[in-house]
Design a protein around this motif. Sequence first.
Motif, PDB file in Angstrom:
ATOM      1  N   MET A   1      -4.488   4.791  -8.027  1.00 44.89           N
ATOM      2  CA  MET A   1      -4.945   3.411  -7.867  1.00 44.89           C
ATOM      3  C   MET A   1      -4.529   2.381  -9.106  1.00 44.89           C
ATOM      4  SD  MET A   1      -6.742   3.717  -5.298  1.00 44.89           S
ATOM      5  CE  MET A   1      -7.842   2.299  -4.884  1.00 44.89           C
ATOM      6  N   MET A   2      -4.249   3.125 -10.121  1.00 42.38           N
ATOM      7  CA  MET A   2      -3.482   2.364 -11.268  1.00 42.38           C
ATOM      8  C   MET A   2      -2.024   1.773 -10.677  1.00 42.38           C
ATOM      9  SD  MET A   2      -5.133   4.242 -14.634  1.00 42.38           S
ATOM     10  CE  MET A   2      -3.875   3.988 -15.518  1.00 42.38           C
ATOM     11  N   ARG A   3      -1.356   2.894 -10.322  1.00 45.07           N
ATOM     12  CA  ARG A   3       0.114   2.557  -9.714  1.00 45.07           C
ATOM     13  C   ARG A   3      -0.031   1.694  -8.853  1.00 45.07           C
ATOM     14  NH1 ARG A   3       5.118   3.272 -10.841  1.00 45.07           N
ATOM     15  NH2 ARG A   3       6.349   3.799  -9.126  1.00 45.07           N
ATOM     16  N   GLN A   4      -0.942   1.646  -7.840  1.00 44.18           N
ATOM     17  CA  GLN A   4      -0.876   0.669  -6.743  1.00 44.18           C
ATOM     18  C   GLN A   4      -1.097  -0.706  -7.485  1.00 44.18           C
ATOM     19  OE1 GLN A   4      -4.302   0.709  -3.913  1.00 44.18           O
ATOM     20  NE2 GLN A   4      -2.960   0.322  -2.124  1.00 44.18           N
ATOM     21  N   ALA A   5      -2.195  -0.981  -8.343  1.00 47.03           N
ATOM     22  CA  ALA A   5      -2.280  -2.029  -8.731  1.00 47.03           C
ATOM     23  C   ALA A   5      -1.057  -2.634  -9.814  1.00 47.03           C
ATOM     24  CB  ALA A   5      -3.339  -1.978  -9.858  1.00 47.03           C
ATOM     25  N   MET A   6      -0.552  -1.847 -10.409  1.00 43.94           N
ATOM     26  CA  MET A   6       0.779  -1.955 -11.226  1.00 43.94           C
ATOM     27  C   MET A   6       1.966  -2.690 -10.022  1.00 43.94           C
ATOM     28  SD  MET A   6       3.343   0.157 -13.476  1.00 43.94           S
ATOM     29  CE  MET A   6       4.109   0.710 -11.939  1.00 43.94           C
ATOM     30  N   LEU A   7       2.008  -2.005  -8.949  1.00 48.98           N
ATOM     31  CA  LEU A   7       2.875  -2.205  -8.186  1.00 48.98           C
ATOM     32  C   LEU A   7       2.668  -3.568  -7.622  1.00 48.98           C
ATOM     33  CD1 LEU A   7       3.667   1.014  -6.292  1.00 48.98           C
ATOM     34  CD2 LEU A   7       5.349  -0.148  -7.987  1.00 48.98           C
ATOM     35  N   LYS A   8       1.464  -3.901  -7.002  1.00 47.35           N
ATOM     36  CA  LYS A   8       1.036  -4.989  -6.509  1.00 47.35           C
ATOM     37  C   LYS A   8       1.141  -6.239  -7.539  1.00 47.35           C
ATOM     38  CE  LYS A   8      -2.898  -7.382  -4.142  1.00 47.35           C
ATOM     39  NZ  LYS A   8      -4.256  -7.103  -3.737  1.00 47.35           N
ATOM     40  N   SER A   9       0.952  -6.106  -8.792  1.00 51.91           N
ATOM     41  CA  SER A   9       1.241  -6.964  -9.724  1.00 51.91           C
ATOM     42  C   SER A   9       2.958  -7.562 -10.054  1.00 51.91           C
ATOM     43  CB  SER A   9       0.801  -6.761 -11.105  1.00 51.91           C
ATOM     44  OG  SER A   9       1.699  -5.750 -11.648  1.00 51.91           O
ATOM     45  N   HIS A  10       3.428  -6.562  -9.394  1.00 49.16           N
ATOM     46  CA  HIS A  10       5.105  -7.048  -9.107  1.00 49.16           C
ATOM     47  C   HIS A  10       5.446  -7.218  -8.035  1.00 49.16           C
ATOM     48  CE1 HIS A  10       4.818  -4.632 -13.001  1.00 49.16           C
ATOM     49  NE2 HIS A  10       5.861  -5.265 -13.303  1.00 49.16           N
ATOM     50  N   GLY A  11       4.494  -7.459  -7.017  1.00 46.87           N
ATOM     51  CA  GLY A  11       4.692  -8.067  -5.792  1.00 46.87           C
ATOM     52  C   GLY A  11       4.882  -6.997  -4.657  1.00 46.87           C
ATOM     53  N   GLN A  12       4.685  -5.776  -4.865  1.00 51.26           N
ATOM     54  CA  GLN A  12       4.963  -4.720  -3.873  1.00 51.26           C
ATOM     55  C   GLN A  12       3.646  -4.056  -3.337  1.00 51.26           C
ATOM     56  OE1 GLN A  12       7.113  -2.008  -6.675  1.00 51.26           O
ATOM     57  NE2 GLN A  12       8.899  -2.176  -5.178  1.00 51.26           N
ATOM     58  N   GLU A  13       3.578  -4.275  -2.115  1.00 56.85           N
ATOM     59  CA  GLU A  13       2.418  -3.627  -1.463  1.00 56.85           C
ATOM     60  C   GLU A  13       2.580  -2.527  -0.908  1.00 56.85           C
ATOM     61  OE1 GLU A  13      -0.617  -5.333  -0.909  1.00 56.85           O
ATOM     62  OE2 GLU A  13       0.237  -7.074  -2.099  1.00 56.85           O
ATOM     63  N   VAL A  14       1.986  -1.432  -1.658  1.00 60.05           N
ATOM     64  CA  VAL A  14       2.063   0.049  -1.007  1.00 60.05           C
ATOM     65  C   VAL A  14       0.698   0.389  -0.955  1.00 60.05           C
ATOM     66  CG1 VAL A  14       3.035   2.029  -1.839  1.00 60.05           C
ATOM     67  CG2 VAL A  14       4.292   0.097  -2.658  1.00 60.05           C
ATOM     68  N   THR A  15       0.580   1.356   0.026  1.00 62.77           N
ATOM     69  CA  THR A  15      -0.589   1.880   0.527  1.00 62.77           C
ATOM     70  C   THR A  15      -0.983   3.330  -0.358  1.00 62.77           C
ATOM     71  OG1 THR A  15       0.168   3.676   2.107  1.00 62.77           O
ATOM     72  CG2 THR A  15      -0.515   1.223   2.867  1.00 62.77           C
ATOM     73  N   VAL A  16      -2.261   3.438  -0.447  1.00 60.82           N
ATOM     74  CA  VAL A  16      -2.649   4.550  -1.223  1.00 60.82           C
ATOM     75  C   VAL A  16      -1.815   5.806  -0.787  1.00 60.82           C
ATOM     76  CG1 VAL A  16      -4.728   6.182  -2.045  1.00 60.82           C
ATOM     77  CG2 VAL A  16      -4.773   3.691  -2.053  1.00 60.82           C
ATOM     78  N   ASP A  17      -1.801   5.944   0.590  1.00 62.21           N
ATOM     79  CA  ASP A  17      -1.084   7.043   1.317  1.00 62.21           C
ATOM     80  C   ASP A  17       0.322   7.170   0.854  1.00 62.21           C
ATOM     81  OD1 ASP A  17      -3.564   7.668   2.034  1.00 62.21           O
ATOM     82  OD2 ASP A  17      -3.235   7.275   4.119  1.00 62.21           O
ATOM     83  N   GLU A  18       0.847   5.982   0.778  1.00 61.57           N
ATOM     84  CA  GLU A  18       2.417   6.161   0.524  1.00 61.57           C
ATOM     85  C   GLU A  18       2.462   6.567  -1.026  1.00 61.57           C
ATOM     86  OE1 GLU A  18       4.074   2.513   3.485  1.00 61.57           O
ATOM     87  OE2 GLU A  18       3.020   1.967   1.535  1.00 61.57           O
TER      88      GLU A  18
END
Length: 108
Positions: A13-30
């Motif tokens: 979840m932390m990784r997903q939030a970090m990627l989102k803050s950099h403009g990358q939309e990635v699913t939890v499953d990915e």
Amino acid sequence: MSLAIPENMEEVMMRQAMLKSHGQEVTVDEIIQQSVLDVLQAFVDQDLDGHYDEVKWVQKQLVIYDLSHDETARIAPRTETFVMDFKTNSQAVLLQLEDAAKKAVGSR
């Protein structure tokens, strides 16, 4: 491994939030699928003292290939997918992958 390679759902979840803050939309499953591959690759590299073998997805299994591109190991999830396994018990997945790496590399 932490955020570079998440080892549990909190780190995912932390990784997903970090990627989102950099403009990358990635699913939890990915993120989980990439983490599982990266963890196995890290264990293989550690056991070989370098990056010699390559880990790849082949359908729902992880396959380890040696320098000659020959398959040396094939690791299947305990349930339907590694993503499901990770969500249920990430530590069990890590132990399974560590054991699989040792078996695949230890025979050489």
